[in-house]
Structure formats: C-alpha cells, structure tokens
Enzyme design. Structure first.
Site, mmCIF file in Angstrom:
data_model
loop_
_atom_site.group_PDB
_atom_site.id
_atom_site.type_symbol
_atom_site.label_atom_id
_atom_site.label_comp_id
_atom_site.label_asym_id
_atom_site.label_seq_id
_atom_site.Cartn_x
_atom_site.Cartn_y
_atom_site.Cartn_z
ATOM 1 N N HIS A 54 -7.931 5.360 -13.376
ATOM 2 C CA HIS A 54 -6.911 5.140 -12.408
ATOM 3 C C HIS A 54 -6.396 6.447 -11.590
ATOM 4 O O HIS A 54 -6.097 7.406 -12.196
ATOM 5 C CB HIS A 54 -5.565 4.356 -13.013
ATOM 6 N N ASN A 100 -3.093 7.266 -4.422
ATOM 7 C CA ASN A 100 -2.897 6.192 -5.439
ATOM 8 C C ASN A 100 -2.744 4.840 -4.936
ATOM 9 O O ASN A 100 -1.800 4.371 -4.423
ATOM 10 C CB ASN A 100 -1.835 6.716 -6.461
ATOM 11 N N CYS A 112 -0.570 -0.292 -12.082
ATOM 12 C CA CYS A 112 -1.785 0.404 -12.018
ATOM 13 C C CYS A 112 -2.599 0.149 -13.031
ATOM 14 O O CYS A 112 -3.886 0.560 -13.007
ATOM 15 C CB CYS A 112 -1.325 1.793 -12.168
#
Length: 333
Positions: free
Chosen positions: A254, A284, A112
């Site tokens: 993020h 996500n 990520c």
C-alpha cells in the site's frame, strides 16, 4: 473445487487534475522539500467538482475488462472509504455504468487495506464456484473527506481507482492468487478515522461538530503500527505459500509513505529496489493504491510473467492484509 482465481486483466485511472506540492504550499504551512522528505510525494490527482468515486471505479473497471479481453463479470466488488453515498453501496452503480446488469455487487470498507480484503472475497468467490469472473476494484475520492487546512493529511492523499479481473483457472499458471492473510484490531479504531456521519454520532442526539466531518490520522502511531503489521502479515502469508523472502521478485505495498514502504522491505530483508513505488506521482490513494501500483508497474515493465509478487497493506480499523501471487502475461496498454 480444485481451481484458482487468476488475474486476467488490470486497469488503473486517476482524474486529470494534478495538484503539485508547490500548489499546496501556497495555502498551507509547508513546502515541496518538506513534503518530499517526509512522504516521497511530488504530486497527487484530485477529482473536480461533480466527479464521484463511482466515476473513477467504473473507468478503472472498464480498463481492466479491456486489458483482459473480457466482455463482463459475474460479480463486482468495490473497496472504498469514500462511497458516493452512505446508502446505498457504490458497487451496484459501478456495475450498471460498466454495463453489468443483474450481477451481484457490493462494497468492502477496510480503508487502505480495502483492496486486499476485496481480493480475498473475489478469490473465494471464484475458488468456491460462485463466480467465473470477478471484477475487484479499489476506488477513492479521498480529497472529498480531507480538511483543506490540515497539512498532515492534505499533502498525503490523492484520488484514483485501480481494478483487477479475476477468472477461474489453475493453481500453477501465472496470475494465480496463491494465498491471502487478513487481520484487524478494533482497539486502534481512532488512529485512522472520520468520526462524524455514522450511527455513533447520530445516536448521541448532539449537534454534529464540523471537525468530525473530516478524516483524521495519528501519523506517528500509524507509522509504527503499519510497519509492524505489514511485515508480520507478509511473513505469515509467505510461510503459508511456501515461499522464502528471497523468492519474492516484487513487493507491492500500500502506497502510504515511501518511508513506510522502505521500512517494511527492511523488516522483511528485501532489497529496497524490489519494492514497487508510484506514490511520488499519485500520493496515497487508500484502497486504490495497490491496484494502481500494479497497473503502473505493468506499464513501466517492472512486472514480468512468472514474477512472484507479495502484496501488503495496513489501514483504518485497524485492518491489515497480505497476498501472494504469480504475475500473468498481460498486454500493456
């Protein structure tokens, strides 16, 4: 060389198939209310069979080039946790599909945090004189590594890609990347992982376990580590840039979880409304989440030329990183 890397174009792409919380609730022990309350996610996009990460990355890259009014780049960097194949890298395929032949292209694997890591590499390539234009892409087909029976991960992740085109420019112009901070701690490798498929598994000579094929995450531990590291990294890069927290117009973190993003803003002392959120629409998307959030924020009119922007992320490895930049005047659409 006294020059800066400047964002010249942005592009985002998600596959057309939408999976709502209600659809997931039909096969998992969950509900729309449960998912929204814990993650802030209402839906996510997933690839259809036959669609690959390189498909998503190439489309996002094309859109970034079009947004910049550019016909090419000297270097392509793809941040991804879900490459088309373990070998070779996905970036050369992406470059060729876009029509960029004979240019260097490579992958970055920082989960990520991947986009921030790739942004640093692209920035260094421009400021060193190695390249005049660098296409930095974050792309994921995360649904392909999720255990469909695991509600703790299946409800969180989605697929998509985002890209920025960097060009050589001046330090004081809108779009210039001001500074990047990165960090890692391999002691936390098991917090976010796919255990199977690599040399670690194959060197044991044992029959691979089915469960090791899938992505696993220790959610509670990740939450606390992510908030801590993103806040620390943000403070570090702000200090190196010479900005106070109050100087930040937009926090683009993020898109891991709405509660994480709000907790980071609170730790920094930023009003929550300054945080850009699109996780409710796309989930996500790992390495793709920051550039996708930038593209959506630009389309929604949330980013204006000259805005001081803070990017921050935490991912598997563990890895983390933050960057500061001023937003350029880019066409929308």
């Amino acid at each position: 060389m006294n020059r800066a890397a400047v964002i010249a174009g942005v592009g985002g792409f998600v596959p057309p198939r939408v999976v709502t919380n209600d659809e997931l609730a039909q096969r998992l022990d969950t509900s729309d209310t449960w998912i929204r309350s814990r993650t802030g996610i209402a839906q996510r996009h997933v690839v259809e069979p036959g669609t690959t990460t390189s498909d998503l990355a190439a489309e996002a890259g094309r859109r970034a080039l079009k947004n910049a009014g550019a016909d090419g780049a000297d270097l392509v960097i793809v941040a991804t946790t879900t490459p088309d194949r373990p070998c070779p890298a996905t970036a050369p395929t992406v470059a060729t599909r876009i029509g960029l032949t004979d240019v260097p292209a490579y992958d970055v694997a920082a989960v990520c945090s991947g986009f921030v890591y790739a942004l640093q590499a692209g920035t260094a390539a421009v400021t060193s004189g190695f390249a005049e234009r660098v296409l930095v892409i974050g792309a994921e087909s995360f649904s392909t590594i999720l255990d469909p029976s695991d509600r703790t991960t299946s409800v969180i992740f989605g697929d998509g890609a985002g890209a920025v085109l960097l060009r050589a420019g001046e330090h004081d112009e809108p779009g210039a990347v001001r500074d990047v901070h990165l960090g890692s701690d391999g002691a936390m490798a098991d917090l976010i992982t796919v255990r199977g498929g690599g040399a670690e598994e194959r060197s044991r000579g044992e029959v691979p376990r089915q469960e090791d094929r899938y992505f696993r995450m220790e959610g509670k531990s990740v939450f606390f580590a992510a908030v801590r590291r993103m806040a620390e990294s943000s403070r570090t890069v702000l200090a190196r840039t010479g900005w106070e927290v109050a100087d930040v117009d937009r926090l683009v973190g993020h898109q891991a979880n709405t509660r994480i993003l709000h907790a980071v803003a609170e730790q920094l002392g930023l009003p929550p409304e300054r945080a850009v959120l699109n996780i409710d629409r796309v989930g996500n998307t790992s390495a793709a989440s920051i550039p996708l959030a930038l593209a959506d924020a630009m389309a929604d009119g949330l980013l204006r030329a000259g805005d001081r922007v803070l990017l921050t992320a935490f991912g598997g490895g563990a890895t983390w990183g933050s960057a500061t930049l001023t937003w350029p005047d880019l066409p929308v659409g």
